[in-house]
Design a protein around this motif. Structure first.
Motif, short mmCIF file in Angstrom:
data_model
loop_
_atom_site.label_atom_id
_atom_site.label_comp_id
_atom_site.label_asym_id
_atom_site.label_seq_id
_atom_site.Cartn_x
_atom_site.Cartn_y
_atom_site.Cartn_z
N ALA A 66 0.94 -1.11 0.20
CA ALA A 66 0.08 0.12 -0.08
C ALA A 66 0.86 1.31 0.03
N VAL A 67 1.82 1.25 0.64
CA VAL A 67 2.83 2.54 0.93
C VAL A 67 4.15 2.55 -0.04
N GLY A 68 4.22 1.36 -0.77
CA GLY A 68 5.45 1.26 -1.77
C GLY A 68 6.59 0.85 -1.25
N LEU A 69 6.39 -0.10 -0.20
CA LEU A 69 7.74 -0.48 0.32
C LEU A 69 7.94 -1.95 -0.12
N GLU A 70 9.22 -2.55 -0.14
CA GLU A 70 9.61 -3.96 -0.39
C GLU A 70 10.07 -4.39 0.91
N LEU A 71 9.84 -5.50 1.19
CA LEU A 71 10.41 -6.12 2.32
C LEU A 71 11.39 -7.19 1.98
N ARG A 72 12.49 -7.13 2.33
CA ARG A 72 13.61 -8.05 2.17
C ARG A 72 14.26 -8.53 3.44
N LEU A 73 14.63 -9.64 3.43
CA LEU A 73 15.27 -10.45 4.56
C LEU A 73 16.77 -10.81 4.30
N GLY A 74 17.50 -10.80 4.93
CA GLY A 74 18.97 -11.08 4.71
C GLY A 74 19.72 -11.32 5.99
N GLU A 75 20.81 -11.99 5.85
CA GLU A 75 21.96 -12.21 7.05
C GLU A 75 22.43 -10.85 7.34
N ARG A 76 22.54 -10.63 8.73
CA ARG A 76 23.07 -9.47 9.20
C ARG A 76 24.74 -9.58 8.77
N GLU A 77 25.28 -8.48 8.81
CA GLU A 77 26.75 -8.26 8.83
C GLU A 77 27.20 -8.78 10.23
N SER A 78 28.57 -9.50 10.07
CA SER A 78 29.03 -9.72 11.04
C SER A 78 29.58 -8.62 12.01
N LEU A 79 29.45 -8.76 13.42
CA LEU A 79 29.94 -7.51 14.32
C LEU A 79 31.33 -6.98 14.01
N GLU A 80 32.18 -8.15 13.52
CA GLU A 80 33.71 -7.71 13.22
C GLU A 80 33.69 -6.73 12.16
N SER A 81 32.68 -6.82 11.05
CA SER A 81 32.78 -5.87 9.93
C SER A 81 31.93 -4.62 10.15
N THR A 82 31.33 -4.21 11.12
CA THR A 82 30.72 -3.20 11.48
C THR A 82 31.61 -2.15 12.34
N ASN A 83 31.43 -1.00 12.15
CA ASN A 83 32.32 0.26 12.51
C ASN A 83 31.74 0.14 14.20
N LYS A 84 32.76 0.04 15.05
CA LYS A 84 32.42 -0.13 16.41
C LYS A 84 32.09 1.28 17.07
N THR A 85 32.37 2.17 16.40
CA THR A 85 32.02 3.75 16.86
C THR A 85 30.66 3.78 16.68
N GLU A 86 30.01 3.04 15.85
CA GLU A 86 28.55 3.21 15.70
C GLU A 86 27.56 2.75 16.77
N TRP A 87 28.41 1.94 17.59
CA TRP A 87 27.56 1.22 18.64
C TRP A 87 27.77 2.10 19.91
#
Length: 87
Positions: A66-87
């Motif tokens: 109804a609002v033009g969104l698309e639902l997608r599912l996928g695996e999360r990036e591993s914690l090692e690959s995320t920038n720790k300053t974002e947490w």
């Protein structure tokens, strides 16, 4: 004016409700218009925007359509690959 919004990871129901509401507003749809498309009352749409954890999967898929969104599912990036300053 483009309505394209980048993909966003969601981890809480509050985020989902905010995303659904924002998408509805970007499309210039009222709660009553979304409600009519989903077979719900305007009051129920208002409630579900605040309590997205109570959406059924069927309602979520319909709302996305109804609002033009698309639902997608996928695996999360591993914690090692995320920038720790974002947490």
């Amino acid at each position: 004016m483009s309505l394209t919004v980048p993909f966003q990871p969601l981890v809480t129901a509050l985020q989902l409700g905010q995303l659904l509401k924002a998408a509805r507003k970007r499309r210039k749809l009222t709660q009553a218009e979304v409600a009519a498309r989903l077979g719900l009352s305007q009051n129920r749409v208002s409630y579900l925007e605040q309590h997205a954890d109570e959406l059924s999967f069927k309602q979520l898929l319909g709302w996305c359509t109804a609002v033009g969104l698309e639902l997608r599912l996928g695996e999360r990036e591993s914690l090692e690959s995320t920038n720790k300053t974002e947490w």
